[in-house]
Design a protein around this motif. Structure first.
Motif, mmCIF file in Angstrom:
data_model
loop_
_atom_site.group_PDB
_atom_site.id
_atom_site.type_symbol
_atom_site.label_atom_id
_atom_site.label_comp_id
_atom_site.label_asym_id
_atom_site.label_seq_id
_atom_site.Cartn_x
_atom_site.Cartn_y
_atom_site.Cartn_z
ATOM 1 N N ILE A 91 -9.637 3.352 4.868
ATOM 2 C CA ILE A 91 -8.522 2.423 4.970
ATOM 3 C C ILE A 91 -7.249 3.121 4.504
ATOM 4 O O ILE A 91 -7.272 3.943 3.596
ATOM 5 C CB ILE A 91 -8.762 1.115 4.183
ATOM 6 C CG1 ILE A 91 -8.909 1.372 2.686
ATOM 7 C CG2 ILE A 91 -9.958 0.369 4.726
ATOM 8 C CD1 ILE A 91 -8.939 0.107 1.853
ATOM 9 N N PHE A 92 -6.168 2.792 5.155
ATOM 10 C CA PHE A 92 -4.844 3.294 4.813
ATOM 11 C C PHE A 92 -4.019 2.086 4.400
ATOM 12 O O PHE A 92 -3.962 1.091 5.139
ATOM 13 C CB PHE A 92 -4.193 3.989 6.002
ATOM 14 C CG PHE A 92 -4.989 5.159 6.514
ATOM 15 C CD1 PHE A 92 -4.772 6.428 6.013
ATOM 16 C CD2 PHE A 92 -5.971 4.981 7.479
ATOM 17 C CE1 PHE A 92 -5.510 7.508 6.484
ATOM 18 C CE2 PHE A 92 -6.722 6.054 7.954
ATOM 19 C CZ PHE A 92 -6.488 7.321 7.450
ATOM 20 N N ALA A 93 -3.420 2.151 3.236
ATOM 21 C CA ALA A 93 -2.662 1.020 2.730
ATOM 22 C C ALA A 93 -1.396 1.523 2.056
ATOM 23 O O ALA A 93 -1.282 2.693 1.701
ATOM 24 C CB ALA A 93 -3.506 0.215 1.750
ATOM 25 N N SER A 94 -0.458 0.602 1.888
ATOM 26 C CA SER A 94 0.792 0.979 1.239
ATOM 27 C C SER A 94 1.406 -0.219 0.550
ATOM 28 O O SER A 94 1.055 -1.365 0.816
ATOM 29 C CB SER A 94 1.764 1.561 2.260
ATOM 30 O OG SER A 94 2.091 0.564 3.205
ATOM 31 N N ARG A 95 2.325 0.093 -0.313
ATOM 32 C CA ARG A 95 3.147 -0.910 -0.975
ATOM 33 C C ARG A 95 4.348 -0.182 -1.543
ATOM 34 O O ARG A 95 4.212 0.740 -2.335
ATOM 35 C CB ARG A 95 2.394 -1.593 -2.091
ATOM 36 C CG ARG A 95 3.373 -2.352 -2.960
ATOM 37 C CD ARG A 95 2.820 -3.525 -3.579
ATOM 38 N NE ARG A 95 3.931 -4.242 -4.202
ATOM 39 C CZ ARG A 95 3.752 -5.231 -4.980
ATOM 40 N NH1 ARG A 95 2.549 -5.644 -5.248
ATOM 41 N NH2 ARG A 95 4.772 -5.841 -5.513
ATOM 42 N N ASP A 96 5.508 -0.621 -1.148
ATOM 43 C CA ASP A 96 6.757 -0.045 -1.652
ATOM 44 C C ASP A 96 6.687 1.483 -1.674
ATOM 45 O O ASP A 96 6.707 2.115 -0.649
ATOM 46 C CB ASP A 96 7.111 -0.599 -3.035
ATOM 47 C CG ASP A 96 7.250 -2.105 -3.038
ATOM 48 O OD1 ASP A 96 7.668 -2.666 -2.012
ATOM 49 O OD2 ASP A 96 6.925 -2.730 -4.060
ATOM 50 N N ASP A 97 6.517 2.048 -2.858
ATOM 51 C CA ASP A 97 6.538 3.500 -3.017
ATOM 52 C C ASP A 97 5.150 4.109 -3.208
ATOM 53 O O ASP A 97 5.025 5.257 -3.577
ATOM 54 C CB ASP A 97 7.449 3.880 -4.182
ATOM 55 C CG ASP A 97 7.114 3.108 -5.453
ATOM 56 O OD1 ASP A 97 6.176 2.284 -5.427
ATOM 57 O OD2 ASP A 97 7.787 3.332 -6.465
#
Length: 140
Positions: free
Chosen positions: A27-33
Motif C-alpha cells: 500500500i502507498f499512503a500519504s498525509r501532508d508531509d
C-alpha cells in the motif's frame, strides 16, 4: 503523544499494488508531509484505495509505557491486562533496519517478518523512530 507512541497519524491510501504476491499487497499512503509504503497481508487486513487508516508506531504495547524486556521481546498479555493492540485491527512487531538522514527529510526502513515498511518525512516528526524494534498498529 506518550513516550511509547513514536508516531500516531491518520493516512489515506493513494494506491495499492497486489501484482507480485498472492496474499501480500504493497500500500502507498500519504498525509501532508509524510510518504508511507507498507507490505500487508491483505487477507488478514483488506484495504482499498482512498481508505483512511490510523497508523501508530510504538516502542511497546504496554498501556503504561513500560518497556518490553529486550531479552524476551514480545510477550502475551496477562489475563485482565489491557494492551495498546486491543484497539487495532492489524499489529506487527519488527526491526528498523535502516535510517537515512539527509537534508530536511528522514527515511525509515523497517521489516515486519519480511513485510517491509518505508516512511519518509520531516526530521522533526520522525527522529524518534531511531529505535531497534517497533510495533506497527493499523485500524480503519
Amino acid at each position: 503523544m506518550s513516550d511509547s507512541l513514536l508516531l500516531d497519524e491518520s493516512i489515506r491510501i493513494t494506491s495499492i499494488n497486489s501484482a507480485k504476491y498472492d496474499r501480500v499487497s504493497r500500500i502507498f499512503a500519504s498525509r501532508d508531509d509524510l510518504s508511507f509504503h507498507l507490505d500487508i497481508h491483505h487477507e488478514l487486513f483488506p484495504c482499498f484505495e482512498d481508505d483512511t487508516l490510523q497508523l501508530v508506531l510504538a516502542s511497546t504495547l504496554s498501556l503504561d509505557g513500560r518497556k518490553d524486556d529486550e531479552a524476551t521481546g514480545w510477550r502475551e498479555a496477562v489475563d485482565g491486562e489491557g494492551s495498546l493492540a486491543d484497539g487495532f485491527d492489524y499489529v506487527c512487531y519488527g526491526k528498523v533496519y535502516r535510517f537515512e538522514e539527509g537534508g530536511e527529510n528522514i527515511k525509515v526502513f523497517a521489516s515486519f517478518g519480511g513485510l517491509l515498511m518505508y516512511l519518509e518525512g520531516p526530521h522533526k516528526r520522525l527522529s524518534n523512530l531511531r529505535q531497534d524494534y517497533v510495533y506497527l498498529l493499523l485500524k480503519k
